[in-house]
Design an enzyme around this catalytic site. Structure first.
Site, PDB file in Angstrom:
ATOM      1  N   GLU A  53       0.898  -1.167   0.000  1.00  0.00           N
ATOM      2  CA  GLU A  53       0.000   0.000   0.000  1.00  0.00           C
ATOM      3  C   GLU A  53       0.920   1.196   0.000  1.00  0.00           C
ATOM      4  O   GLU A  53       1.485   1.547   1.029  1.00  0.00           O
ATOM      5  CB  GLU A  53      -0.913  -0.041   1.240  1.00  0.00           C
ATOM      6  CG  GLU A  53      -2.081   0.936   1.166  1.00  0.00           C
ATOM      7  CD  GLU A  53      -1.666   2.367   1.406  1.00  0.00           C
ATOM      8  OE1 GLU A  53      -1.777   3.175   0.466  1.00  0.00           O
ATOM      9  OE2 GLU A  53      -1.236   2.689   2.518  1.00  0.00           O
ATOM     10  N   CYS A  87      -2.688   7.798   5.322  1.00  0.00           N
ATOM     11  CA  CYS A  87      -2.634   7.344   3.922  1.00  0.00           C
ATOM     12  C   CYS A  87      -3.827   7.805   3.090  1.00  0.00           C
ATOM     13  O   CYS A  87      -3.771   7.755   1.866  1.00  0.00           O
ATOM     14  CB  CYS A  87      -2.549   5.825   3.877  1.00  0.00           C
ATOM     15  SG  CYS A  87      -1.004   5.212   4.555  1.00  0.00           S
TER      16      CYS A  87
END
Length: 202
Positions: A53, A87
């Site tokens: 990720e 994020c």
């Protein structure tokens, strides 16, 4: 949890390199593309499956019929929580020219409402994770016109929530995630202009 089930290991890059060299059943890594490449390379030595990720640009598009104060409240909270070090934080804003000034003013007021007149000394605002990222973000604040923020304290690594306008054309196209307290706002005339940018920088 017992250590056999869950363990937390703290350390710098050398510790991460040692961990990723071990023959785990699976590695899930969240971080930058540069470090992601190293993780993938190390995992391949043991044929360990990897999920990466690697952050993203997370654009926000504000249309002409948007409620500026409501949009500002949501954008400011989503962007600056944990000093922008999440994020899913918005990376930049594309706003219809018709409401650009109204949105910028609403965002400026919202920063004051959420963080006060002196955010750098607000105890609820956390610092940037390390000196390298503090310096990286400090350099980014020099691009464009400051709507609010841009104050920084090197000792505590705190940066005031910063909103920029009139930044260079390629600013939102920078491939690196901001991951900090800087939000640039870019006007557009038609959705046909905004969508290709948002789709390119994800």
């Amino acid at each position: 949890f017992v250590p056999e089930h869950v363990s937390a290991v703290l350390g710098d890059n050398s510790v991460a390199e040692e961990l990723t060299a071990l023959p785990f059943d699976k590695i899930f890594f969240t971080g930058s593309p540069a470090v992601g490449r190293k993780v993938l390379r190390a995992a391949s030595e043991n044929l360990v499956p990897v999920t990466l990720e690697l952050g993203g640009k997370s654009p926000v598009i504000v249309a002409a019929d948007a409620d500026s104060p409501l949009a500002a409240r949501r954008i400011i909270w989503g962007k600056f929580v944990n000093a922008g070090q999440t994020c899913v934080a918005p990376d930049y804003v594309l706003v219809n020219k018709k409401i650009q000034n109204a949105l910028l003013e609403s965002m400026r007021k919202e920063v004051i409402r959420q963080y006060g007149d002196d955010p750098v000394h607000n105890p609820d605002l956390t610092g940037i994770i390390n000196d390298r990222h503090f310096q990286r973000l400090s350099a980014m604040m020099r691009n464009g016109t400051v709507i609010c923020g841009a104050q920084a304290d090197e000792k505590t690594r705190k940066i005031a929530p910063t909103i920029l306008s009139e930044v260079s054309e390629d600013y939102p196209l920078n491939p690196d995630e901001i991951f900090g307290l800087i939000l640039s706002v870019h006007p557009f005339c038609a959705m046909a202009y905004a969508l290709p940018i948002a789709c390119t920088t994800h």
